[in-house]
Write an enzyme that holds these catalytic residues in place. Structure first.
Site, PDB file in Angstrom:
ATOM      1  N   ARG A   1       1.019  -1.343  -0.052  1.00 44.65           N
ATOM      2  CA  ARG A   1      -0.131   0.026   0.125  1.00 44.65           C
ATOM      3  C   ARG A   1       0.857   1.278  -0.003  1.00 44.65           C
ATOM      4  O   ARG A   1       0.362   2.259   0.695  1.00 44.65           O
ATOM      5  CB  ARG A   1      -1.055   0.240   1.254  1.00 44.65           C
ATOM      6  CG  ARG A   1      -1.863  -0.930   0.959  1.00 44.65           C
ATOM      7  CD  ARG A   1      -3.231  -0.704   0.285  1.00 44.65           C
ATOM      8  NE  ARG A   1      -4.171  -1.512   0.290  1.00 44.65           N
ATOM      9  CZ  ARG A   1      -5.267  -1.578   0.798  1.00 44.65           C
ATOM     10  NH1 ARG A   1      -5.662  -0.851   2.071  1.00 44.65           N
ATOM     11  NH2 ARG A   1      -6.187  -2.554   0.778  1.00 44.65           N
TER      12      ARG A   1
ATOM     13  N   ARG B   1      -3.523   6.143   1.320  1.00 43.63           N
ATOM     14  CA  ARG B   1      -3.983   7.445   1.924  1.00 43.63           C
ATOM     15  C   ARG B   1      -2.942   8.302   2.963  1.00 43.63           C
ATOM     16  O   ARG B   1      -3.223   9.245   3.268  1.00 43.63           O
ATOM     17  CB  ARG B   1      -5.309   6.991   2.725  1.00 43.63           C
ATOM     18  CG  ARG B   1      -6.368   7.068   1.758  1.00 43.63           C
ATOM     19  CD  ARG B   1      -7.477   6.299   2.441  1.00 43.63           C
ATOM     20  NE  ARG B   1      -7.120   5.000   2.963  1.00 43.63           N
ATOM     21  CZ  ARG B   1      -8.060   4.053   3.271  1.00 43.63           C
ATOM     22  NH1 ARG B   1      -9.450   4.238   3.404  1.00 43.63           N
ATOM     23  NH2 ARG B   1      -7.772   2.866   3.722  1.00 43.63           N
TER      24      ARG B   1
ATOM     25  N   ARG C   1      -7.000  11.254  -5.615  1.00 41.73           N
ATOM     26  CA  ARG C   1      -8.084  10.460  -5.436  1.00 41.73           C
ATOM     27  C   ARG C   1      -9.420  11.504  -5.298  1.00 41.73           C
ATOM     28  O   ARG C   1     -10.394  11.256  -5.984  1.00 41.73           O
ATOM     29  CB  ARG C   1      -8.230   9.667  -4.234  1.00 41.73           C
ATOM     30  CG  ARG C   1      -9.285   8.883  -3.767  1.00 41.73           C
ATOM     31  CD  ARG C   1      -9.112   8.188  -2.439  1.00 41.73           C
ATOM     32  NE  ARG C   1     -10.239   7.307  -1.999  1.00 41.73           N
ATOM     33  CZ  ARG C   1     -11.528   7.544  -2.128  1.00 41.73           C
ATOM     34  NH1 ARG C   1     -11.772   8.945  -2.203  1.00 41.73           N
ATOM     35  NH2 ARG C   1     -12.287   6.666  -1.944  1.00 41.73           N
TER      36      ARG C   1
ATOM     37  N   ASP D   1      -6.879  -2.749  -7.494  1.00 36.80           N
ATOM     38  CA  ASP D   1      -7.214  -3.594  -6.216  1.00 36.80           C
ATOM     39  C   ASP D   1      -7.386  -5.140  -6.619  1.00 36.80           C
ATOM     40  O   ASP D   1      -7.646  -5.314  -7.638  1.00 36.80           O
ATOM     41  CB  ASP D   1      -8.590  -2.770  -5.752  1.00 36.80           C
ATOM     42  CG  ASP D   1      -8.733  -3.304  -4.195  1.00 36.80           C
ATOM     43  OD1 ASP D   1      -8.224  -2.702  -3.365  1.00 36.80           O
ATOM     44  OD2 ASP D   1      -9.679  -4.176  -4.277  1.00 36.80           O
TER      45      ASP D   1
ATOM     46  N   TYR E   1     -14.529 -12.226  -0.248  1.00 38.71           N
ATOM     47  CA  TYR E   1     -15.231 -11.135  -0.205  1.00 38.71           C
ATOM     48  C   TYR E   1     -16.584 -11.150  -1.183  1.00 38.71           C
ATOM     49  O   TYR E   1     -17.573 -10.461  -0.838  1.00 38.71           O
ATOM     50  CB  TYR E   1     -14.450 -10.006  -1.090  1.00 38.71           C
ATOM     51  CG  TYR E   1     -13.477  -9.225  -0.061  1.00 38.71           C
ATOM     52  CD1 TYR E   1     -13.762  -8.354   0.844  1.00 38.71           C
ATOM     53  CD2 TYR E   1     -11.968  -9.709  -0.284  1.00 38.71           C
ATOM     54  CE1 TYR E   1     -12.759  -7.619   1.823  1.00 38.71           C
ATOM     55  CE2 TYR E   1     -11.041  -9.210   0.825  1.00 38.71           C
ATOM     56  CZ  TYR E   1     -11.393  -8.233   1.613  1.00 38.71           C
ATOM     57  OH  TYR E   1     -10.357  -7.696   2.437  1.00 38.71           O
TER      58      TYR E   1
HETATM   59  O1  CP3 Z   1      -0.117  -1.737  -2.519  1.00 43.44           O
HETATM   60  C1  CP3 Z   1      -0.237  -0.742  -3.393  1.00 43.44           C
HETATM   61  O2  CP3 Z   1       0.074   0.411  -3.110  1.00 43.44           O
HETATM   62  C2  CP3 Z   1      -1.019  -1.134  -4.739  1.00 43.44           C
HETATM   63  C3  CP3 Z   1      -2.634  -0.976  -4.578  1.00 43.44           C
HETATM   64  C4  CP3 Z   1      -3.522  -1.789  -3.871  1.00 43.44           C
HETATM   65  C5  CP3 Z   1      -4.611  -1.451  -3.240  1.00 43.44           C
HETATM   66  N1  CP3 Z   1      -5.341  -2.308  -2.857  1.00 43.44           N
HETATM   67  C6  CP3 Z   1      -5.025  -0.116  -3.294  1.00 43.44           C
HETATM   68  C7  CP3 Z   1      -6.028   0.193  -2.172  1.00 43.44           C
HETATM   69  C8  CP3 Z   1      -3.125  -3.395  -3.481  1.00 43.44           C
HETATM   70  C9  CP3 Z   1      -2.031  -4.192  -3.855  1.00 43.44           C
HETATM   71  C10 CP3 Z   1      -4.482  -3.760  -2.708  1.00 43.44           C
HETATM   72  C11 CP3 Z   1      -4.721  -5.118  -2.438  1.00 43.44           C
HETATM   73  C12 CP3 Z   1      -5.762  -5.368  -1.814  1.00 43.44           C
HETATM   74  N2  CP3 Z   1      -7.085  -4.713  -1.629  1.00 43.44           N
HETATM   75  C13 CP3 Z   1      -6.048  -6.290  -0.883  1.00 43.44           C
HETATM   76  C14 CP3 Z   1      -4.872  -7.119  -0.232  1.00 43.44           C
HETATM   77  C15 CP3 Z   1      -3.955  -6.820   0.615  1.00 43.44           C
HETATM   78  C16 CP3 Z   1      -4.186  -6.464   1.973  1.00 43.44           C
HETATM   79  O3  CP3 Z   1      -4.131  -5.184   2.230  1.00 43.44           O
HETATM   80  O4  CP3 Z   1      -4.526  -7.314   2.572  1.00 43.44           O
HETATM   81  C17 CP3 Z   1      -7.173  -6.449  -0.003  1.00 43.44           C
HETATM   82  C18 CP3 Z   1      -7.800  -7.205   0.943  1.00 43.44           C
HETATM   83  C19 CP3 Z   1      -7.957  -5.403  -0.773  1.00 43.44           C
HETATM   84  C20 CP3 Z   1      -9.450  -5.066  -0.704  1.00 43.44           C
HETATM   85  C21 CP3 Z   1      -9.519  -3.869   0.019  1.00 43.44           C
HETATM   86  N3  CP3 Z   1      -9.531  -2.500  -0.878  1.00 43.44           N
HETATM   87  C22 CP3 Z   1     -10.099  -3.313   1.030  1.00 43.44           C
HETATM   88  C23 CP3 Z   1     -10.655  -4.097   2.043  1.00 43.44           C
HETATM   89  C24 CP3 Z   1     -10.291  -1.766   1.179  1.00 43.44           C
HETATM   90  C25 CP3 Z   1     -10.972  -0.808   1.987  1.00 43.44           C
HETATM   91  C26 CP3 Z   1     -10.245  -1.092   3.274  1.00 43.44           C
HETATM   92  C27 CP3 Z   1      -9.003   0.227   3.148  1.00 43.44           C
HETATM   93  O5  CP3 Z   1      -7.757  -0.184   3.612  1.00 43.44           O
HETATM   94  O6  CP3 Z   1      -9.459   1.194   2.740  1.00 43.44           O
HETATM   95  C28 CP3 Z   1      -9.763  -1.310  -0.233  1.00 43.44           C
HETATM   96  C29 CP3 Z   1      -9.443  -0.004  -0.610  1.00 43.44           C
HETATM   97  C30 CP3 Z   1      -8.098   0.263  -1.142  1.00 43.44           C
HETATM   98  N4  CP3 Z   1      -7.280  -0.246  -2.099  1.00 43.44           N
HETATM   99  C31 CP3 Z   1      -7.327   1.613  -0.743  1.00 43.44           C
HETATM  100  C32 CP3 Z   1      -6.226   1.604  -1.666  1.00 43.44           C
HETATM  101  C33 CP3 Z   1      -5.088   2.432  -1.677  1.00 43.44           C
HETATM  102  C34 CP3 Z   1      -7.960   2.803  -0.040  1.00 43.44           C
HETATM  103  C35 CP3 Z   1      -8.980   3.429  -0.759  1.00 43.44           C
HETATM  104  C36 CP3 Z   1      -9.224   4.665  -0.795  1.00 43.44           C
HETATM  105  O7  CP3 Z   1      -8.390   5.624  -1.290  1.00 43.44           O
HETATM  106  O8  CP3 Z   1     -10.241   5.106   0.081  1.00 43.44           O
END
Ligand code: CP3
Length: 364
Positions: free
Chosen positions: A36, A40, A49, A86, A163
């Site tokens: 990540r 944010r 964003r 994602d 999910y």
């Molecule tokens: O790592 C990186 O910088 C690359 C981008 C990336 C995102 N999600 C961007 C994202 C990657 C590799 C993921 C993987 C992801 N997404 C996983 C596996 C890794 C982990 O964290 O366990 C999972 C389970 C998800 C599903 C997901 N996406 C959830 C549960 C959420 C909401 C919760 C949260 O952390 O906000 C997301 C949203 C998400 N994916 C954000 C980002 C930057 C935040 C969204 C926002 O900007 O509001």
């Protein structure tokens, strides 16, 4: 000796530490990237964003996805870039209707709740329904211009199924575990379809320029050992078997990350992957003893260390480097994604400490 006959850096990468560490070839210091890393905690991410409108709009724009992928590289001396997207793009492309609501995380309009719905699920063509992801991969690879390698990724079938069946995030896993225990045949049908979809999706990312692949099995660790092997690992194995492992003369390393999966490191290494992600609940020295030199390890700093003063961050970096020990084969990372309230200056402290403190571990 390298296990691959191919050179680690046929791309002419300006920084190939990350690929070399994964292929267990000699390096000058330990590479680092952060799960990540585009997110944010960075004010510039929040600005892009806001400009995009929603998180999915950000993912759907190749230009904006490229912009946020590069943001952390501008600030920090990171050794890899990761595609901004994602894991839930695949279920969305299968027709489940994904939205991200602030505070609640992902929500599917049409969660999977019947055998019939599973049978009806289409396998998306990555160049059609997921073309926006492929366009982002191509745009980012070009913009990187060989600066660092680009990581492509997907969720594991088990994690995606979690999910899809729950309809969003969960703490109990009631529906997916209910399905697994009461109707294992339907669970297997879903996981099998997802394995095909993930394999196609990852291979398409390689064709568009991804130089390493990572499979996020965020929820494999909630399973018992026998169920982990049957419902998660078996499908990651199937994917590993189907992936493009060399492309345009280069080896494409694959990393498997099961959060909470430290106890299964040997089983994960047996899949033939090149690296395993390790979270902070596991001891890397023990894992290295078990798996030896045949696979690289990625991890495993507790993300909460980034709330501490700089001196503590440096101490913890030194400790993690020590647990891996001497030689190549370690990619430094957090044990899970960076928290949104972390001060970005702490990331600079972390990245610089990893490069500086790891040099002695790479001297002959
Ligand atoms: O790592 C990186 O910088 C690359 C981008 C990336 C995102 N999600 C961007 C994202 C990657 C590799 C993921 C993987 C992801 N997404 C996983 C596996 C890794 C982990 O964290 O366990 C999972 C389970 C998800 C599903 C997901 N996406 C959830 C549960 C959420 C909401 C919760 C949260 O952390 O906000 C997301 C949203 C998400 N994916 C954000 C980002 C930057 C935040 C969204 C926002 O900007 O509001």
């Amino acid at each position: 000796m390298s296990e691959s006959a191919l050179p680690a850096n046929p791309y002419g990468l300006k920084n190939d530490r990350f690929i070399r560490a994964l292929l267990r070839e000699p390096i000058d210091c330990t590479p680092i990237w952060i799960m990540r890393q585009a997110g944010r905690y960075l004010p510039e991410y929040r600005a892009t964003r806001a400009k995009a409108g929603s998180f999915m709009d950000l993912c759907r724009s190749a230009e904006l996805a490229c912009e946020v992928t590069l943001q952390p590289l501008e600030r920090f001396d990171l050794d890899a870039a990761i595609l901004f997207s994602d894991i839930l793009t695949i279920p969305d492309a299968m027709g489940l209707g994904l939205t991200f609501t602030t505070g609640e995380g992902p929500v599917f309009a049409r969660p999977l709740r019947s055998r019939h719905a599973i049978e009806q699920l289409p396998i998306p063509d990555p160049e059609i329904e997921l073309r926006y992801v492929m366009d982002a991969v191509g745009t980012i690879r070009k913009a990187l211009d060989g600066r660092v390698p680009l990581i492509g990724f997907s969720g594991s079938p088990w994690t995606l199924a979690t999910y899809m069946v729950e309809g969003g995030s969960t703490k109990e896993f009631a529906h997916i575990k209910g399905l697994m225990y009461s109707d294992p045949a339907s669970a297997h049908l879903l996981l099998d379809k997802l394995s095909t979809a993930v394999t196609d999706y990852l291979n398409a990312q390689v064709r568009r320029g991804a130089q390493t692949l990572m499979i996020f099995d965020t929820w494999g660790g909630v399973l018992s050992p026998d169920k982990y092997r049957e419902f998660s690992l078996a499908y990651m194995q199937k994917i590993v078997n189907g992936l493009i492992r060399t492309h345009e003369g280069a080896r494409i390393p694959v990393i498997l990350f099961t959060k909470g999966g430290g106890q299964w490191a040997v089983d994960m290494a047996d899949t033939g992957a090149d690296g395993i992600g390790v979270d902070w609940t596991a001891d890397m020295s023990q894992i290295r003893q078990q798996v030896g030199h045949r696979i690289a390890l990625q991890g495993n700093l507790d993300p909460s260390v980034l709330y501490a003063p700089d001196a503590v961050i440096e101490q913890e970096v030194a400790r993690v480097l020590h647990t891996f020990g001497h030689g190549t084969g370690h990619v430094f990372n957090l044990g899970h994604g960076i928290h949104q309230h972390v001060n970005p200056d702490k990331v600079a402290t972390l990245v610089n400490a990893v490069h500086r403190l790891s040099r002695p571990y790479h001297q002959a």
